[in-house]
Design an enzyme around this catalytic site. Structure first.
Site, PDB file in Angstrom:
ATOM      1  N   CYS A  57       0.427  -1.262   0.317  1.00 42.37           N
ATOM      2  CA  CYS A  57      -0.245  -0.362   0.125  1.00 42.37           C
ATOM      3  C   CYS A  57       0.586   1.102   0.048  1.00 42.37           C
ATOM      4  O   CYS A  57       0.327   2.220  -0.496  1.00 42.37           O
ATOM      5  CB  CYS A  57      -0.687  -0.036   1.439  1.00 42.37           C
TER       6      CYS A  57
ATOM      7  N   HIS B 237      -2.798   7.105   2.734  1.00 43.73           N
ATOM      8  CA  HIS B 237      -3.900   5.829   2.023  1.00 43.73           C
ATOM      9  C   HIS B 237      -5.026   5.453   2.551  1.00 43.73           C
ATOM     10  O   HIS B 237      -4.700   5.490   4.125  1.00 43.73           O
ATOM     11  CB  HIS B 237      -2.701   4.421   2.326  1.00 43.73           C
TER      12      HIS B 237
ATOM     13  N   ASN C 298     -10.116  -0.209   0.615  1.00 43.29           N
ATOM     14  CA  ASN C 298      -8.780  -0.207   0.535  1.00 43.29           C
ATOM     15  C   ASN C 298      -8.753  -0.621  -0.398  1.00 43.29           C
ATOM     16  O   ASN C 298      -8.740  -1.685  -0.861  1.00 43.29           O
ATOM     17  CB  ASN C 298      -8.366  -0.768   1.668  1.00 43.29           C
TER      18      ASN C 298
HETATM   19  N1  ACO Z   1     -17.023  -9.055  10.287  1.00 45.01           N
HETATM   20  C1  ACO Z   1     -17.450 -10.204  11.655  1.00 45.01           C
HETATM   21  N2  ACO Z   1     -16.371  -9.767  12.912  1.00 45.01           N
HETATM   22  C2  ACO Z   1     -14.707  -9.539  12.938  1.00 45.01           C
HETATM   23  C3  ACO Z   1     -14.903  -9.388  10.745  1.00 45.01           C
HETATM   24  C4  ACO Z   1     -15.517  -9.621  10.069  1.00 45.01           C
HETATM   25  N3  ACO Z   1     -15.988  -9.275   9.190  1.00 45.01           N
HETATM   26  N4  ACO Z   1     -13.551  -9.652  11.296  1.00 45.01           N
HETATM   27  C5  ACO Z   1     -12.733 -10.107  12.256  1.00 45.01           C
HETATM   28  N5  ACO Z   1     -13.904 -10.597  12.837  1.00 45.01           N
HETATM   29  C6  ACO Z   1     -13.563 -10.851  14.213  1.00 45.01           C
HETATM   30  C7  ACO Z   1     -12.490 -11.639  14.679  1.00 45.01           C
HETATM   31  O1  ACO Z   1     -12.298 -12.647  14.676  1.00 45.01           O
HETATM   32  C8  ACO Z   1     -12.121 -11.237  16.239  1.00 45.01           C
HETATM   33  O2  ACO Z   1     -13.663 -12.496  16.957  1.00 45.01           O
HETATM   34  P1  ACO Z   1     -12.900 -13.386  17.775  1.00 45.01           P
HETATM   35  O3  ACO Z   1     -12.769 -11.388  19.746  1.00 45.01           O
HETATM   36  O4  ACO Z   1     -14.136 -13.612  18.191  1.00 45.01           O
HETATM   37  O5  ACO Z   1     -11.092 -13.894  17.409  1.00 45.01           O
HETATM   38  C9  ACO Z   1     -12.989  -9.514  16.790  1.00 45.01           C
HETATM   39  O6  ACO Z   1     -13.663  -9.168  15.148  1.00 45.01           O
HETATM   40  C10 ACO Z   1     -12.305  -8.778  16.489  1.00 45.01           C
HETATM   41  O7  ACO Z   1     -10.541  -8.431  15.207  1.00 45.01           O
HETATM   42  P2  ACO Z   1     -10.186  -7.483  15.339  1.00 45.01           P
HETATM   43  O8  ACO Z   1      -8.631  -8.270  14.270  1.00 45.01           O
HETATM   44  O9  ACO Z   1      -9.591  -7.304  16.995  1.00 45.01           O
HETATM   45  O10 ACO Z   1     -11.060  -6.161  14.937  1.00 45.01           O
HETATM   46  P3  ACO Z   1     -10.344  -5.291  15.113  1.00 45.01           P
HETATM   47  O11 ACO Z   1     -10.900  -4.123  15.651  1.00 45.01           O
HETATM   48  O12 ACO Z   1      -9.243  -5.233  15.156  1.00 45.01           O
HETATM   49  O13 ACO Z   1     -11.168  -4.665  13.196  1.00 45.01           O
HETATM   50  C11 ACO Z   1      -9.511  -4.517  11.182  1.00 45.01           C
HETATM   51  C12 ACO Z   1     -10.299  -5.798  11.958  1.00 45.01           C
HETATM   52  C13 ACO Z   1     -10.706  -3.800  10.718  1.00 45.01           C
HETATM   53  C14 ACO Z   1      -8.723  -5.593  10.427  1.00 45.01           C
HETATM   54  C15 ACO Z   1      -8.287  -4.011  12.248  1.00 45.01           C
HETATM   55  O14 ACO Z   1      -7.815  -4.418  12.958  1.00 45.01           O
HETATM   56  C16 ACO Z   1      -6.979  -2.944  10.619  1.00 45.01           C
HETATM   57  O15 ACO Z   1      -8.385  -1.983  10.103  1.00 45.01           O
HETATM   58  N6  ACO Z   1      -5.629  -3.047  10.820  1.00 45.01           N
HETATM   59  C17 ACO Z   1      -5.442  -2.250   9.861  1.00 45.01           C
HETATM   60  C18 ACO Z   1      -5.658  -2.884   8.318  1.00 45.01           C
HETATM   61  C19 ACO Z   1      -4.764  -2.021   7.272  1.00 45.01           C
HETATM   62  O16 ACO Z   1      -4.045  -1.053   7.956  1.00 45.01           O
HETATM   63  N7  ACO Z   1      -4.366  -2.481   5.919  1.00 45.01           N
HETATM   64  C20 ACO Z   1      -3.218  -1.982   5.184  1.00 45.01           C
HETATM   65  C21 ACO Z   1      -2.716  -2.320   4.780  1.00 45.01           C
HETATM   66  S1  ACO Z   1      -3.000  -3.728   3.437  1.00 45.01           S
HETATM   67  C22 ACO Z   1      -2.061  -3.770   2.434  1.00 45.01           C
HETATM   68  O17 ACO Z   1      -0.904  -3.309   2.590  1.00 45.01           O
HETATM   69  C23 ACO Z   1      -2.242  -4.682   1.520  1.00 45.01           C
END
Ligand code: ACO
Length: 304
Positions: free
Chosen positions: A111, A231, A261
């Protein structure tokens, strides 16, 4: 010396996929996706591929014959191309009749790639020349649609800028923090793998610090910056960065709600949107920053 953005363009595939689509086959919900990420919908290609997105974006740039003649560098930034040889940039050179002296290359820095591409072009471009920098991604083609942790986050699209040499300084910075585990794609056996929480922490801590350092080292007052163009990974990341910097969200434009994204395409797509809305004025100071796989990050400071 530096670079100036002369024109912007973008293209999103016609097919719009809202969050409710994922409810039909994943244990997820529109409410979870939009409250955790800010994303409501994204665009996916149907029967076309990455080159189609690039072609339509360049058509939207509406280049004059003079601009086509002046282009001497074409950089395509992507982490989702299936074209290894010939690279996409040389296909662009052929399709649009750019000069045979054109330096055509594809780069991949996850990214962070588009911002890294600005720095690369600055090192290559000569007075009187133009360069084309294109970010294009078809993330829908590498996603694992059985993985709710990643499938709901990404979209397809392309954006491009026509750059020209400028006597005004552009300033850059970038970094790498080796970590294959948290963000990877093993072609072609597995879909994209991401440990979102780790990437989230990296984004708000490392990027926040590097913005602070960048501004300090280069003696730039954050209040003087008109736009922080980030980004688009997660609206909560943007809100946290803005809050930590004590900068209003008005200076952090975002389209993640509609686009998701789109990796290296996200900044040029957003930039084109705000440019078409006439929100950018001559002399505006812009800080671009991006972070992603590697883990890598890149910052660029340009005047509009
Ligand atoms: N729907 C429902 N529940 C979900 C989903 C979904 N789509 N995805 C994950 N969960 C669940 C998980 O399984 C977890 O459940 P558990 O507690 O029973 O284990 C719970 O939700 C919490 O998961 P987290 O991963 O801790 O959720 P978080 O609040 O951190 O959000 C997210 C996840 C949105 C991915 C966030 O961490 C994020 O945006 N991270 C950064 C991503 C990013 O910046 N990417 C950029 C680079 S991409 C690239 O370079 C190609």
């Amino acid at each position: 010396m530096g670079i100036r953005i002369k024109k912007t363009a973008s293209y999103l595939p016609k097919k719009v996929v809202d969050n409710f689509y994922f409810e039909t086959f994943l244990d997820t919900s529109d409410d979870w996706i939009s409250s955790r990420t800010g994303i409501k919908q994204r665009h996916f290609v149907e029967d076309s591929g990455i080159f189609d997105l690039i072609e339509k974006t360049i058509v939207n740039l509406n280049l004059s014959q003079e601009e086509i003649r002046r282009v001497k560098t074409i950089v395509v930034v992507t982490c989702t191309t299936s074209f290894a040889i010939p690279n996409l940039a040389s296909q662009v050179q052929e399709r649009f009749g750019f000069s045979k002296e054109t330096y055509s290359l594809d780069i991949n820095m996850g990214c962070s790639g588009f911002v890294a591409g600005l720095k690369l072009v600055e090192g290559i471009i000569k007075e009187g020349e133009c360069a084309l920098l294109i970010g294009a991604e078809v993330l829908s083609q590498i996603l694992d649609f059985s993985d709710r942790n990643t499938a709901v986050l990404f979209g397809d699209g392309a954006g491009a800028v026509l750059l020209e040499y400028s006597k005004k300084n552009s300033i850059f910075s970038s970094g790498t923090k080796r970590n294959k585990r948290v963000l990877s794609y093993d072609h072609p056996t597995k879909g994209l793998h991401m440990e979102g929480r780790e990437v989230y922490k990296f984004a708000v801590t490392t990027i926040g610090k590097s913005i602070d350092n960048f501004l300090k080292i280069n003696n730039i007052k954050k209040e003087d910056i008109n736009y922080f163009i980030s980004h688009q990974a997660n609206i909560r990341i943007l809100e946290t960065l803005a809050k930590n910097l004590n900068i209003s969200m008005d200076k952090f434009p975002s389209n993640i709600e509609r686009v998701g994204n789109t990796s290296s395409a996200s900044i040029p797509i957003l930039l084109d949107e705000i440019n078409r809305e006439s929100r950018l004025k001559h002399g505006d100071k812009i800080l671009f920053f991006a972070f992603g796989a590697g883990l890598t990050w890149a910052l660029a400071y340009l005047e509009w």
